[in-house]
Design a protein around this motif. Structure first.
Motif, PDB file in Angstrom:
ATOM      1  N   ALA A 202      52.573  84.361  13.559  1.00 17.55           N
ATOM      2  CA  ALA A 202      53.844  83.652  13.431  1.00 17.55           C
ATOM      3  C   ALA A 202      55.045  84.594  13.368  1.00 17.55           C
ATOM      4  O   ALA A 202      56.127  84.262  13.865  1.00 17.55           O
ATOM      5  N   ILE A 203      54.873  85.766  12.801  1.00 14.17           N
ATOM      6  CA  ILE A 203      55.989  86.701  12.639  1.00 14.17           C
ATOM      7  C   ILE A 203      56.444  87.270  13.984  1.00 14.17           C
ATOM      8  O   ILE A 203      57.631  87.500  14.208  1.00 14.17           O
ATOM      9  N   GLU A 204      55.519  87.525  14.865  1.00 12.53           N
ATOM     10  CA  GLU A 204      55.818  88.115  16.181  1.00 12.53           C
ATOM     11  C   GLU A 204      56.571  89.441  16.085  1.00 12.53           C
ATOM     12  O   GLU A 204      57.531  89.706  16.809  1.00 12.53           O
ATOM     13  N   GLN A 205      56.143  90.277  15.159  1.00 15.95           N
ATOM     14  CA  GLN A 205      56.597  91.661  15.069  1.00 15.95           C
ATOM     15  C   GLN A 205      55.389  92.514  14.703  1.00 15.95           C
ATOM     16  O   GLN A 205      54.488  92.048  13.993  1.00 15.95           O
ATOM     17  N   PRO A 206      55.330  93.760  15.184  1.00 16.54           N
ATOM     18  CA  PRO A 206      54.210  94.624  14.820  1.00 16.54           C
ATOM     19  C   PRO A 206      54.154  94.831  13.305  1.00 16.54           C
ATOM     20  O   PRO A 206      55.185  94.977  12.646  1.00 16.54           O
ATOM     21  N   ILE A 207      52.943  94.856  12.768  1.00 16.06           N
ATOM     22  CA  ILE A 207      52.722  95.070  11.340  1.00 16.06           C
ATOM     23  C   ILE A 207      52.330  96.530  11.124  1.00 16.06           C
ATOM     24  O   ILE A 207      51.385  97.015  11.741  1.00 16.06           O
ATOM     25  N   ILE A 208      53.057  97.209  10.256  1.00  8.61           N
ATOM     26  CA  ILE A 208      52.792  98.622   9.984  1.00  8.61           C
ATOM     27  C   ILE A 208      52.202  98.773   8.589  1.00  8.61           C
ATOM     28  O   ILE A 208      52.836  98.427   7.594  1.00  8.61           O
TER      29      ILE A 208
ATOM     30  N   HIS B 255      49.838  89.807  23.384  1.00  7.54           N
ATOM     31  CA  HIS B 255      50.588  90.650  22.445  1.00  7.54           C
ATOM     32  C   HIS B 255      51.813  91.261  23.130  1.00  7.54           C
ATOM     33  O   HIS B 255      52.890  91.371  22.547  1.00  7.54           O
ATOM     34  N   ARG B 256      51.649  91.648  24.387  1.00  8.05           N
ATOM     35  CA  ARG B 256      52.782  92.213  25.130  1.00  8.05           C
ATOM     36  C   ARG B 256      53.822  91.130  25.440  1.00  8.05           C
ATOM     37  O   ARG B 256      55.022  91.396  25.415  1.00  8.05           O
ATOM     38  N   LEU B 257      53.362  89.930  25.730  1.00  4.38           N
ATOM     39  CA  LEU B 257      54.314  88.853  25.975  1.00  4.38           C
ATOM     40  C   LEU B 257      55.096  88.539  24.709  1.00  4.38           C
ATOM     41  O   LEU B 257      56.303  88.273  24.762  1.00  4.38           O
ATOM     42  N   ALA B 258      54.447  88.580  23.562  1.00  7.21           N
ATOM     43  CA  ALA B 258      55.153  88.389  22.287  1.00  7.21           C
ATOM     44  C   ALA B 258      56.194  89.492  22.087  1.00  7.21           C
ATOM     45  O   ALA B 258      57.295  89.248  21.557  1.00  7.21           O
ATOM     46  N   ALA B 259      55.864  90.720  22.501  1.00  9.30           N
ATOM     47  CA  ALA B 259      56.813  91.832  22.394  1.00  9.30           C
ATOM     48  C   ALA B 259      58.019  91.615  23.297  1.00  9.30           C
ATOM     49  O   ALA B 259      59.154  91.962  22.947  1.00  9.30           O
ATOM     50  N   ILE B 260      57.795  91.038  24.473  1.00  7.69           N
ATOM     51  CA  ILE B 260      58.911  90.721  25.368  1.00  7.69           C
ATOM     52  C   ILE B 260      59.802  89.660  24.732  1.00  7.69           C
ATOM     53  O   ILE B 260      61.039  89.740  24.811  1.00  7.69           O
TER      54      ILE B 260
END
Length: 341
Positions: free
Chosen positions: A249-255, A50-55
């Motif tokens: 697939a989106i690679e953004q946090p979901i709120i 998850h952190r690598l996706a954030a990078i």
């Protein structure tokens, strides 16, 4: 489903809670942050995907920023091959984390992501002290969020209310409206608020499939980038619906949210006030809409009543200590799980 319990897999919990504390950081480690120290992405993230996706998310913004790219290039940035392999290496420089890139349409061989853009994405011990995650000290905090804008009349009215009350909020905007009213979206950010993605035209993601969902999100990211020069960090799926595949697939946090005002159903200012004030607890994410006059009219009283109860208003990013990660969905402070679960 909206009131998720505090559970995640052990790996995510360790990375998000323990890893970011930076416990055990020595003076030598602190000094190393400003040298050309080579590290793996596994080290930077404590082997957390998850952190690598954030990078990767931060890298896309940096590619656009570094190349002064026009909005027409946003689609191309999602085609740049970015690291998925934890064994790949990066370099800690005085300005940020330097990454080499494979051949790409931007003709960029490497980028350096500023440390301030990596807060909450890499472990604290690899960040300068000014960019490390520090948990909120205020105990009673809530986040106001507004969906479905921008509205050319009501959103500016709401922004005036927020400014007058010294409150910041998070706006999840619909791409087609951003394209119509980009000036309003810019005003949202100019007021110190956050701007998130709420799809292009508000479909149910569960009904359209992963490919069309990604298209909805990316198209809205492009509209927001065109209006503001920034890719939005967060996504709120319409109706709160999202599958695990879409979340990956989106690679953004979901709120998501923990307090649903149901203002769209009431269209009644007094009911909106009662609904929000009675349900709010510390750590709540409150869902409202800035496209209904009744909702906007309710906000001053909601702010007044919650402040009287000792609550402090923060943005979603502040509520989550800037630690929201792609692939996870967040219902409130310390209240999250895998997207689609």
């Amino acid at each position: 489903m909206r009131y998720a319990t505090r559970w995640v897999t052990g790996l995510v919990a360790v990375a998000a809670v323990v890893g970011l504390t930076g416990l055990g950081t020595t003076a030598a480690q602190a000094k190393a942050k400003t040298t050309n120290k080579v590290v793996t992405f596994s080290q930077l993230t404590n082997h957390n995907p998850h952190r690598l996706a954030a990078i990767r998310q931060a890298a896309r913004q940096e590619i656009l920023t570094a190349t002064h790219a026009k909005s027409s290039k946003v689609a191309a940035v999602y085609k740049v091959k970015l690291p998925h392999n934890m064994a790949k290496k990066a370099t800690l420089t005085k300005d940020g984390v330097k990454m080499n890139l494979l051949p790409n349409s931007f003709k960029v061989k490497h980028i350096t992501i500023p440390y301030k853009q990596l807060q909450g994405k890499v472990l604290n011990k690899y960040l300068p002290k000014a960019n490390r995650v520090t948990p909120l000290k205020t105990k009673k905090v809530v986040a106001l969020t507004f969906d479905d804008g921008p509205d050319p009349t009501l959103t500016p009215r709401l922004l005036k209310t927020l400014k007058a009350n010294k409150v910041h909020a998070t706006f999840f905007e619909v791409g087609q409206s951003v394209s119509r009213y980009p000036k309003v979206s810019r005003a949202v950010l100019a007021g110190g608020n956050e701007l998130g993605n709420h799809s292009w035209n508000h479909p149910d993601f569960n009904a359209i499939g992963t490919a069309k969902t990604v298209s909805q999100v990316n198209r809205t990211n492009q509209a927001i980038y065109k209006a503001t020069g920034q890719l939005p960090e967060y996504v709120r799926p319409p109706y709160g619906n999202i599958t695990a595949a879409e979340g990956r697939a989106i690679e953004q946090p979901i709120i998501r949210w923990s307090v649903d005002s149901r203002d769209w159903a009431y269209l009644n200012t007094k009911k909106d006030i009662q609904s929000v004030v009675s349900a709010t607890r510390s750590g709540s994410i409150i869902l409202m809409h800035d496209i209904h006059a009744q909702s906007v009219a309710a906000v001053p009283t909601i702010i007044h009543k919650l402040k009287a109860k000792g609550y402090h208003f923060v943005t979603v990013g502040q509520l989550l200590d800037q630690q929201a990660l792609p692939g996870l969905q967040y219902f409130g402070q310390h209240d999250y799980r895998t997207a689609g679960k």
